[in-house]
Design an enzyme around this catalytic site. Structure first.
Site, PDB file in Angstrom:
ATOM      1  CE  LYS A  54      -3.841  -2.270   2.240  1.00 16.42           C
ATOM      2  NZ  LYS A  54      -4.545  -2.594   3.584  1.00 16.42           N
ATOM      3  CD  GLN A  98      -3.297  -4.010   6.668  1.00 16.35           C
ATOM      4  OE1 GLN A  98      -3.698  -3.049   6.118  1.00 16.35           O
ATOM      5  NE2 GLN A  98      -3.824  -5.114   6.266  1.00 16.35           N
ATOM      6  CG  ASP A 121      -9.401   0.487   5.546  1.00 13.10           C
ATOM      7  OD1 ASP A 121      -9.266  -0.074   4.533  1.00 13.10           O
ATOM      8  OD2 ASP A 121      -8.645   0.415   6.803  1.00 13.10           O
TER       9      ASP A 121
HETATM   10  N1  GUN Z   1      -6.812  -6.437   6.732  1.00 20.89           N
HETATM   11  C1  GUN Z   1      -7.359  -7.181   5.718  1.00 20.89           C
HETATM   12  N2  GUN Z   1      -8.011  -6.370   4.953  1.00 20.89           N
HETATM   13  C2  GUN Z   1      -7.909  -5.126   5.215  1.00 20.89           C
HETATM   14  C3  GUN Z   1      -8.238  -3.836   4.664  1.00 20.89           C
HETATM   15  O1  GUN Z   1      -8.829  -3.687   3.597  1.00 20.89           O
HETATM   16  N3  GUN Z   1      -7.993  -2.815   5.282  1.00 20.89           N
HETATM   17  C4  GUN Z   1      -7.462  -2.826   6.737  1.00 20.89           C
HETATM   18  N4  GUN Z   1      -7.273  -1.715   7.378  1.00 20.89           N
HETATM   19  N5  GUN Z   1      -6.903  -3.859   7.355  1.00 20.89           N
HETATM   20  C5  GUN Z   1      -7.286  -5.083   6.304  1.00 20.89           C
END
Ligand code: GUN
Length: 284
Positions: A54, A98, A121
């Site tokens: 990311k 995350q 998100d």
């Molecule tokens: N953990 C697994 N997928 C995601 C996501 O799309 N966003 C976040 N913040 N954590 C995750």
């Protein structure tokens, strides 16, 4: 007849190009540059890989990424204080914490602490509620990205029977809403569903988000169906495979996402789209 591959990697690359152009334009117009704070707590190795990708995406499109790598020992109060600081920082337009967070942290409380305008998100109840009500808002990256993938197929969603397998807050639930908003007839299946095979056999559009290797045998797929495999399951030999048994499904489906290279790249590209959208909403 074999399924046509939905090339998530190529579609995501196109989205990144568009975003990079938009950032260049903002720069030349003296508008703010999208700033994304990516917060990683602890040492979950899968999370570390996702976060690294990311951050690399942000760099590629010209966003200002702010990295926060915190130890597992981080307390609820410390993480809350960081979120408050990021909420107040005008250079930050998106906040991504995350998941999963370490067990001693109340993840829901952290999600709810994030300013909904910076919730790239799309996990905040306010943004989920807006999706329920079909109001504009920040939409959860994976389901939103799946809708983008579907646009790159000839699947007619209106009136189609969509079957979602999985009921998580991150994928299954918002996915069902996205498909409903696109006027599909939606069935949500989960671990207690009876006769899963019968449900799958009805699916014009199948979205599998279970997290179990080859959970759906390929010969369950309705001929010609569009199959979206959200699963990313690492095998003992290191290979990544999805929730749908790919070789069999490829024989029957009309369209299908590969694993890897299907949904994953779209989740990340959609995070960039959401961050640009948040920047426009906050700063114009
Ligand atoms: N953990 C697994 N997928 C995601 C996501 O799309 N966003 C976040 N913040 N954590 C995750």
């Amino acid at each position: 007849m074999g399924a046509q591959i939905i090339d998530g990697k190529a579609i995501a690359a196109g989205i990144r190009d568009t975003i990079q152009t938009a950032v260049t334009e903002r720069r030349s117009n003296n508008q703010s540059i999208p700033g994304l704070a990516v917060v990683l707590v602890g040492d979950n190795s899968a999370s570390a890989v996702y976060v690294r990708m990311k951050r690399r995406d942000c760099e590629q499109v010209g966003f200002a990424a702010q990295d926060h790598d915190l130890p597992t020992s981080t307390t609820q109060d410390e993480l809350t204080a960081l979120v408050d600081e990021l909420n107040a920082d005008p250079a930050i337009h998106g906040i991504l914490v995350q998941l999963p967070l370490p067990d001693h942290i109340d993840a829901q409380a952290i999600i709810e602490r994030i300013d909904p305008a910076k919730d790239v998100d799309g996990f905040h109840p306010q943004n989920v509620g807006r999706l329920v009500l079909r109001l504009p808002g920040l939409r959860s990256c994976t389901p939103h990205g799946v809708m983008t993938l579907l646009e790159h197929t000839d699947t007619d969603l209106v009136g189609a029977h969509a079957v979602v397998i999985g009921q998580s807050n991150i994928v299954g639930r918002p996915m069902a809403l996205e498909l409903l908003n696109a006027r599909c007839t939606v069935t949500v299946c989960h671990s207690r569903t009876r006769d899963l095979q019968d449900q799958v056999a009805q699916a014009d559009v199948l979205v599998a988000a279970v997290g179990r290797t080859a959970f759906i045998p390929g010969d369950w797929i309705k001929p010609g169906a569009t199959v979206i495999d959200v699963g990313i399951n690492r095998q003992e030999d290191g290979r990544l495979v999805g929730d749908v048994e790919a070789d069999g499904a490829m024989q029957r489906a009309g369209w299908m996402t590969p694993v890897p290279g299907g949904v994953g790249p779209l989740t990340r590209a959609t995070l960039l789209e959401n961050t640009l959208e948040a920047t426009r909403q906050l700063d114009g």
